[in-house]
Design a protein around this motif. Structure first.
Motif, PDB file in Angstrom:
ATOM      1  N   MET A   1     -66.813  80.701 -60.378  1.00  0.00           N
ATOM      2  CA  MET A   1     -66.078  79.405 -60.635  1.00  0.00           C
ATOM      3  C   MET A   1     -66.174  78.979 -61.966  1.00  0.00           C
ATOM      4  N   ALA A   2     -65.345  78.508 -62.579  1.00  0.00           N
ATOM      5  CA  ALA A   2     -65.191  78.020 -64.254  1.00  0.00           C
ATOM      6  C   ALA A   2     -66.183  76.769 -64.050  1.00  0.00           C
ATOM      7  N   VAL A   3     -66.577  76.668 -65.596  1.00  0.00           N
ATOM      8  CA  VAL A   3     -67.387  75.369 -65.782  1.00  0.00           C
ATOM      9  C   VAL A   3     -66.657  74.094 -65.466  1.00  0.00           C
ATOM     10  N   GLY A   4     -65.462  74.040 -65.912  1.00  0.00           N
ATOM     11  CA  GLY A   4     -64.622  72.871 -65.769  1.00  0.00           C
ATOM     12  C   GLY A   4     -64.519  72.427 -64.274  1.00  0.00           C
ATOM     13  N   THR A   5     -64.359  73.385 -63.507  1.00  0.00           N
ATOM     14  CA  THR A   5     -64.046  73.297 -61.934  1.00  0.00           C
ATOM     15  C   THR A   5     -65.685  72.575 -61.286  1.00  0.00           C
ATOM     16  N   GLN A   6     -66.787  73.277 -61.841  1.00  0.00           N
ATOM     17  CA  GLN A   6     -68.034  72.884 -61.381  1.00  0.00           C
ATOM     18  C   GLN A   6     -68.362  71.507 -61.934  1.00  0.00           C
ATOM     19  N   LEU A   7     -67.947  71.268 -63.155  1.00  0.00           N
ATOM     20  CA  LEU A   7     -68.370  69.867 -63.721  1.00  0.00           C
ATOM     21  C   LEU A   7     -67.339  68.847 -62.957  1.00  0.00           C
ATOM     22  N   GLY A   8     -66.250  69.334 -62.582  1.00  0.00           N
ATOM     23  CA  GLY A   8     -65.393  68.342 -61.809  1.00  0.00           C
ATOM     24  C   GLY A   8     -65.990  67.921 -60.426  1.00  0.00           C
ATOM     25  N   LEU A   9     -66.291  69.175 -59.822  1.00  0.00           N
ATOM     26  CA  LEU A   9     -66.846  68.845 -58.511  1.00  0.00           C
ATOM     27  C   LEU A   9     -68.230  68.112 -58.299  1.00  0.00           C
ATOM     28  N   LEU A  10     -68.893  68.100 -59.617  1.00  0.00           N
ATOM     29  CA  LEU A  10     -70.398  67.508 -59.381  1.00  0.00           C
ATOM     30  C   LEU A  10     -69.945  66.120 -59.743  1.00  0.00           C
ATOM     31  N   LEU A  11     -68.879  65.855 -60.774  1.00  0.00           N
ATOM     32  CA  LEU A  11     -68.771  64.601 -60.918  1.00  0.00           C
ATOM     33  C   LEU A  11     -68.076  63.714 -59.623  1.00  0.00           C
ATOM     34  N   TRP A  12     -67.224  64.471 -58.849  1.00  0.00           N
ATOM     35  CA  TRP A  12     -66.621  63.930 -57.668  1.00  0.00           C
ATOM     36  C   TRP A  12     -67.656  63.451 -56.749  1.00  0.00           C
ATOM     37  N   LYS A  13     -68.462  64.519 -56.486  1.00  0.00           N
ATOM     38  CA  LYS A  13     -69.664  64.344 -55.701  1.00  0.00           C
ATOM     39  C   LYS A  13     -70.531  63.235 -56.027  1.00  0.00           C
ATOM     40  N   ASN A  14     -70.725  62.802 -57.289  1.00  0.00           N
ATOM     41  CA  ASN A  14     -71.686  61.968 -57.793  1.00  0.00           C
ATOM     42  C   ASN A  14     -70.830  60.467 -57.519  1.00  0.00           C
ATOM     43  N   PHE A  15     -69.601  60.491 -57.945  1.00  0.00           N
ATOM     44  CA  PHE A  15     -68.780  59.187 -57.752  1.00  0.00           C
ATOM     45  C   PHE A  15     -68.775  58.993 -56.278  1.00  0.00           C
ATOM     46  N   THR A  16     -68.593  60.144 -55.240  1.00  0.00           N
ATOM     47  CA  THR A  16     -68.687  59.846 -53.594  1.00  0.00           C
ATOM     48  C   THR A  16     -69.859  59.079 -53.314  1.00  0.00           C
ATOM     49  N   TYR A  17     -71.088  59.665 -53.887  1.00  0.00           N
ATOM     50  CA  TYR A  17     -72.068  59.021 -53.471  1.00  0.00           C
ATOM     51  C   TYR A  17     -72.447  57.618 -53.980  1.00  0.00           C
ATOM     52  N   ARG A  18     -72.133  57.457 -55.110  1.00  0.00           N
ATOM     53  CA  ARG A  18     -72.011  56.018 -55.712  1.00  0.00           C
ATOM     54  C   ARG A  18     -71.168  55.149 -55.151  1.00  0.00           C
ATOM     55  N   ARG A  19     -70.182  55.485 -54.699  1.00  0.00           N
ATOM     56  CA  ARG A  19     -69.169  54.580 -54.090  1.00  0.00           C
ATOM     57  C   ARG A  19     -69.474  54.003 -52.789  1.00  0.00           C
ATOM     58  N   ARG A  20     -70.545  54.775 -52.037  1.00  0.00           N
ATOM     59  CA  ARG A  20     -71.207  54.153 -50.893  1.00  0.00           C
ATOM     60  C   ARG A  20     -72.095  53.124 -51.226  1.00  0.00           C
ATOM     61  N   GLN A  21     -72.612  53.015 -52.353  1.00  0.00           N
ATOM     62  CA  GLN A  21     -73.596  52.031 -52.754  1.00  0.00           C
ATOM     63  C   GLN A  21     -72.948  51.144 -53.857  1.00  0.00           C
ATOM     64  N   ARG A  22     -72.131  50.166 -53.320  1.00  0.00           N
ATOM     65  CA  ARG A  22     -71.248  49.612 -54.423  1.00  0.00           C
ATOM     66  C   ARG A  22     -71.900  48.744 -55.397  1.00  0.00           C
ATOM     67  N   ILE A  23     -72.974  47.912 -54.965  1.00  0.00           N
ATOM     68  CA  ILE A  23     -73.831  47.111 -56.038  1.00  0.00           C
ATOM     69  C   ILE A  23     -74.406  48.117 -57.020  1.00  0.00           C
ATOM     70  N   GLN A  24     -74.991  49.016 -56.782  1.00  0.00           N
ATOM     71  CA  GLN A  24     -75.531  50.103 -57.731  1.00  0.00           C
ATOM     72  C   GLN A  24     -74.530  50.631 -58.539  1.00  0.00           C
ATOM     73  N   LEU A  25     -73.331  51.034 -58.083  1.00  0.00           N
ATOM     74  CA  LEU A  25     -72.194  51.377 -59.026  1.00  0.00           C
ATOM     75  C   LEU A  25     -71.714  50.374 -59.849  1.00  0.00           C
ATOM     76  N   ILE A  26     -71.634  49.211 -59.459  1.00  0.00           N
ATOM     77  CA  ILE A  26     -71.289  48.029 -60.405  1.00  0.00           C
ATOM     78  C   ILE A  26     -72.004  47.979 -61.428  1.00  0.00           C
ATOM     79  N   ILE A  27     -73.353  47.688 -60.838  1.00  0.00           N
ATOM     80  CA  ILE A  27     -74.504  47.715 -61.975  1.00  0.00           C
ATOM     81  C   ILE A  27     -74.474  48.973 -63.163  1.00  0.00           C
ATOM     82  N   GLU A  28     -74.153  50.180 -62.650  1.00  0.00           N
ATOM     83  CA  GLU A  28     -74.194  51.274 -63.469  1.00  0.00           C
ATOM     84  C   GLU A  28     -73.013  51.328 -64.489  1.00  0.00           C
TER      85      GLU A  28
END
Length: 101
Positions: free
Chosen positions: A1-28
């Protein structure tokens, strides 16, 4: 898997996790902006000023002996700043403590 794909998936996973905790996402997201605006306001309220080149009198190190070292500390307590080079800054001059007694 390419580095760009891995980074994109990791960022998407992080964003999905943070989207569930809206207050923490807004503060960050808003905390860096808040600090940046504080930095801008301090910079605007205290603009930089032009200061001349500063030359400090030379001071003896402890290896020069106890008396010259203490004289360097006591005689330069207020740590004056001069516009022009001091006597000890000349090339080849080790110190100007010979006539300090």
């Amino acid at each position: 898997m390419a580095v760009g794909t891995q980074l994109g998936l990791l960022l998407w996973k992080n964003f999905t996790y943070r989207r569930r905790q809206r207050i923490q996402l807004i503060i960050e997201l808003l905390w860096p902006l808040f600090l940046f605006f504080i930095l801008i306001s301090v910079r605007q309220s205290h603009p930089p000023f032009k200061q001349h080149e500063c030359h400090f009198p030379n001071k003896a190190l402890p290896s020069a002996g106890t008396l010259p070292w203490l004289q360097g500390i006591v005689c330069n307590v207020n740590n004056p700043c001069f516009r022009h080079p001091t006597a000890g800054e000349a090339p080849g001059v080790v110190g100007n403590f010979d006539g300090s007694m």
